[in-house]
Write an enzyme that holds these catalytic residues in place. Sequence first.
Site, PDB file in Angstrom:
ATOM      1  N   GLY A   1       0.854  -1.182   0.000  1.00 54.05           N
ATOM      2  CA  GLY A   1       0.000   0.000   0.000  1.00 54.05           C
ATOM      3  C   GLY A   1       0.888   1.229   0.000  1.00 54.05           C
ATOM      4  N   THR A   2       0.384   2.318  -0.537  1.00 51.64           N
ATOM      5  CA  THR A   2       1.256   3.480  -0.698  1.00 51.64           C
ATOM      6  C   THR A   2       0.829   4.671   0.172  1.00 51.64           C
ATOM      7  OG1 THR A   2       0.071   3.927  -2.760  1.00 51.64           O
ATOM      8  CG2 THR A   2       2.161   2.823  -2.933  1.00 51.64           C
TER       9      THR A   2
END
Length: 281
Positions: free
Chosen positions: A53-54
């Site tokens: 996830g960013t």
Amino acid sequence: MEANTRSTGRLPAAFLTPGSSSFMDFLSGHVPEMLPGNRSLPPVQGAFEAPHGTTIVAATFPGGVVLAGDRRATMGNMIAQRDMQKVFPADEYSAVGIAGTAGLAIEMVKLFQLELEHFEKVEGTTLSLEGKANRLSTMIRGNLSMAMQGLAVVPLFAGFDVDRGKGRIFSYDVTGGRSEEQGYASTGSGSLFARGSMKKLYRDDLTEEQALTLVVQALYDAADDDSATGGPDLARRLFPIVTVITDEGFRKLTDTESSEVARSVVEHRLQEPDGPRAALL
């Protein structure tokens, strides 16, 4: 650990014995192998890629706090998922946004939710926001062995402090180190660009609507420079997950509400591609 349903049908004694109000302590004492940090990884030959996830962003405003995240998960240079959910309610007055190894991060969030619920049921009251932030710090520290093998989880925690009557934001590093952020914060691969955007646009007197626009604008700017961050996808109708936490509790914007904010940001950028000039004055 399972109930013995073959004989008396009763739960094991461990479930009925008074002890710590921490669910993590309960697992550590009876089934420690269920804690993420206690799992041993098999040997891996060559490079290992897992979905990540960013970017997560947060901003406070008088009366609460906004926490938002983009929808993209990456695996190396590939897009692993376009519609990932990265922002979750922790309890009625707090939320957590995840960045890092997606599978471990989601598992950690579920354990954190259960930790807060277990404490409330055992003690008959809720943890303070400071106490919740400390519990999450302990969980991240427990994942250090995984982080040293490349499976790091670095969340952003935000909530409404009912004792102080304001929104607060806490950021973490991979060792569980906790810092309280003032005004705004970001984490993840696009955090540098998102933070720069919020630094230009943030004010102490933002309204809730302005704070919502601010975090979506920051995610848009992060996506403009960071390939791992996904911006508003008008074609697929995928928009950032945006949540608001006030004295009325946690609220997630509906898809319609989130799309309206995102579309306003995109339309404004069509008129001013390099960003709002007013922010530079």
